[in-house]
Design an enzyme around this catalytic site. Structure first.
Site, PDB file in Angstrom:
ATOM      1  N   GLY A  27       5.621 -74.089 -19.202  1.00 29.98           N
ATOM      2  CA  GLY A  27       5.264 -74.970 -20.302  1.00 29.98           C
ATOM      3  C   GLY A  27       3.966 -74.497 -20.930  1.00 29.98           C
ATOM      4  N   MET A  28       4.011 -74.120 -22.205  1.00 37.44           N
ATOM      5  CA  MET A  28       2.846 -73.559 -22.894  1.00 37.44           C
ATOM      6  C   MET A  28       2.328 -74.545 -23.934  1.00 37.44           C
ATOM      7  SD  MET A  28       3.980 -69.552 -23.255  1.00 37.44           S
ATOM      8  CE  MET A  28       2.320 -69.044 -23.718  1.00 37.44           C
ATOM      9  N   SER A  29       1.074 -74.960 -23.756  1.00 35.11           N
ATOM     10  CA  SER A  29       0.465 -75.945 -24.655  1.00 35.11           C
ATOM     11  C   SER A  29      -0.341 -75.293 -25.763  1.00 35.11           C
ATOM     12  CB  SER A  29      -0.457 -76.866 -23.857  1.00 35.11           C
ATOM     13  OG  SER A  29      -1.563 -76.123 -23.353  1.00 35.11           O
ATOM     14  N   GLY A  30      -0.507 -73.973 -25.691  1.00 40.89           N
ATOM     15  CA  GLY A  30      -1.379 -73.296 -26.633  1.00 40.89           C
ATOM     16  C   GLY A  30      -2.811 -73.214 -26.148  1.00 40.89           C
TER      17      GLY A  30
ATOM     18  N   VAL B 141      -5.826 -72.279 -23.037  1.00 42.92           N
ATOM     19  CA  VAL B 141      -6.131 -71.077 -22.262  1.00 42.92           C
ATOM     20  C   VAL B 141      -5.482 -71.110 -20.885  1.00 42.92           C
ATOM     21  CG1 VAL B 141      -8.315 -72.010 -21.351  1.00 42.92           C
ATOM     22  CG2 VAL B 141      -7.995 -69.534 -21.548  1.00 42.92           C
TER      23      VAL B 141
ATOM     24  N   CYS C 261       3.845 -88.618 -17.579  1.00 38.65           N
ATOM     25  CA  CYS C 261       4.371 -87.392 -18.188  1.00 38.65           C
ATOM     26  C   CYS C 261       4.712 -86.359 -17.123  1.00 38.65           C
ATOM     27  CB  CYS C 261       3.349 -86.829 -19.174  1.00 38.65           C
ATOM     28  SG  CYS C 261       3.923 -85.341 -20.039  1.00 38.65           S
TER      29      CYS C 261
ATOM     30  N   CYS D  89      -2.518 -87.141 -25.614  1.00 41.71           N
ATOM     31  CA  CYS D  89      -1.892 -86.190 -26.540  1.00 41.71           C
ATOM     32  C   CYS D  89      -1.205 -86.871 -27.717  1.00 41.71           C
ATOM     33  CB  CYS D  89      -0.924 -85.277 -25.803  1.00 41.71           C
ATOM     34  SG  CYS D  89       0.625 -86.053 -25.284  1.00 41.71           S
TER      35      CYS D  89
END
Length: 360
Positions: A8-11, A13, A103, A199
């Site tokens: 899962g990539m949130s953008g 680092v 979540c 979020c």
């Protein structure tokens, strides 16, 4: 054949470097950004938030740089049902929920894991700062090397099956080292700030968010003292939480705090700071990691919110399946709806949702 992992990539680092570390370890890595929010026009108004358009583009650029496949997948329906609606409903009941715990339980390590497996992946991965290990034939979670960034508090709901199929490579690194790695390999997100707001509430105004969703359910009510005497008017219980002092709009001539929220009467109880210190609570919906269930009283270190310090306590099983926690030292502002989480040293024992507050 290499093992396949969906990350899962949130953008941010952390997930970006986690993807790099997994690829370096020999995994076939697929990057996925989860579309969680149903109304882009509202939720994406704050650039840089983990649900913003810029976050998706940051994740896409990282995936391109790492030469891994990347997809954006729609999880809005399950997110609304399991996180947003739960969040709103709890606040309307006078509770203070932690949406990150919901979540993780329902989205990242359930819905995303199932999606990953449907794509033929062996694992799901995230950029969380936790360590998953196998000890004595059972999967356990231990605190991250970086104590300041440790995120085990929000992981207590994980099952043995989920732990078996989850990777969290950042748990073996300090945050500054993660940033250094990102800079060394040329990721533009190396100095991106951490996202701290909820979020789906980028303006950080949870009361305003709830009022926009269900305006007819937010009603003015009374501030009262602990004897029930009228003090003033409040603007709606969703705007307040236990221990709150600022933003009350009451000139009492002394420091006063929210000590209780009585949703059935639409009342907010105000009192002195000493009134918000309690030593006992009861949790529901408990889950334990090193063992299946709590059979007898156990000495632990426990914390009552994400940023709280751990404190010595005894947890005891109750006949109704709940758990009673008695702290050695009274805790400040124990809040129904938050989670109490238990540790033995750096080992995550488990936790549950605070359901009742007792003690002096």
């Amino acid at each position: 054949m290499n093992k396949k992992v969906v990350i899962g990539m949130s953008g941010g680092v952390d997930s970006s470097v986690a993807a790099y570390l997994l690829k370096r370890q020999g995994y076939d890595v697929i990057g996925i950004t989860m579309k969680l929010t149903p109304d882009d026009a509202f939720y994406n108004e704050k650039e840089g938030g983990c649900c913003s358009i810029s976050a998706v583009e940051d994740a896409r650029r990282v995936a391109y740089k790492l030469d891994i496949p990347f997809y954006v997948m729609n999880f809005t329906e399950v997110f609304k049902d399991k996180v947003i609606d739960y969040f709103i409903d709890d606040y309307l009941k006078g509770r203070t929920p932690n949406p990150c715990i919901a979540c993780n339980k329902h989205i990242k390590f359930d819905a995303l894991l199932k999606k990953a497996q449907s794509l033929g992946a062996d694992y799901v991965a995230t950029g969380h700062y936790c360590k998953i290990l196998k000890e004595n034939g059972r999967f356990v979670i231990r605190r991250s090397i970086d104590d300041k960034k440790d995120q085990t508090y929000v992981m207590y709901n994980m099952t043995q099956y989920q732990l078996e199929h989850t990777l969290m490579p950042c748990g073996d690194y300090e945050k500054e080292h993660i940033r250094e790695i990102a800079k060394e390999i040329g990721l533009n997100v190396f100095n991106k700030r951490d996202s701290e707001e909820i979020c789906f509430i980028p303006d950080d105004d949870h009361g305003g968010f709830i009022k926009r969703q269900c305006p007819n359910d937010i009603k003015e009510g009374n501030f009262v003292d602990k004897q029930g005497k009228f003090i003033g008017k409040h603007k709606g219980i969703v705007y307040y939480t236990i221990g709150q002092r600022k933003g009350l709009g009451i000139a009492a001539g002394k420091r006063i705090f929210v000590t209780d929220i009585k949703a059935d009467k639409n009342e907010i109880v105000l009192g002195d700071e000493k009134d918000i210190f309690k030593s006992e609570l009861i949790t529901k919906d408990n889950n334990f990691i090193p063992f299946d269930r709590l059979e007898e009283p156990m000495e632990v270190e426990a914390k009552i919110r994400y940023n709280a310090k751990v404190s010595k306590a005894v947890i005891s099983p109750m006949e109704d399946g709940r758990v009673k926690i008695k702290f050695e030292i009274p805790q400040r502002a124990i809040t129904i709806g938050q989670s109490a989480v238990f540790y033995k040293g750096d080992l995550l024992v488990g936790g549950g949702i605070i359901d009742e507050i007792q003690g002096v």
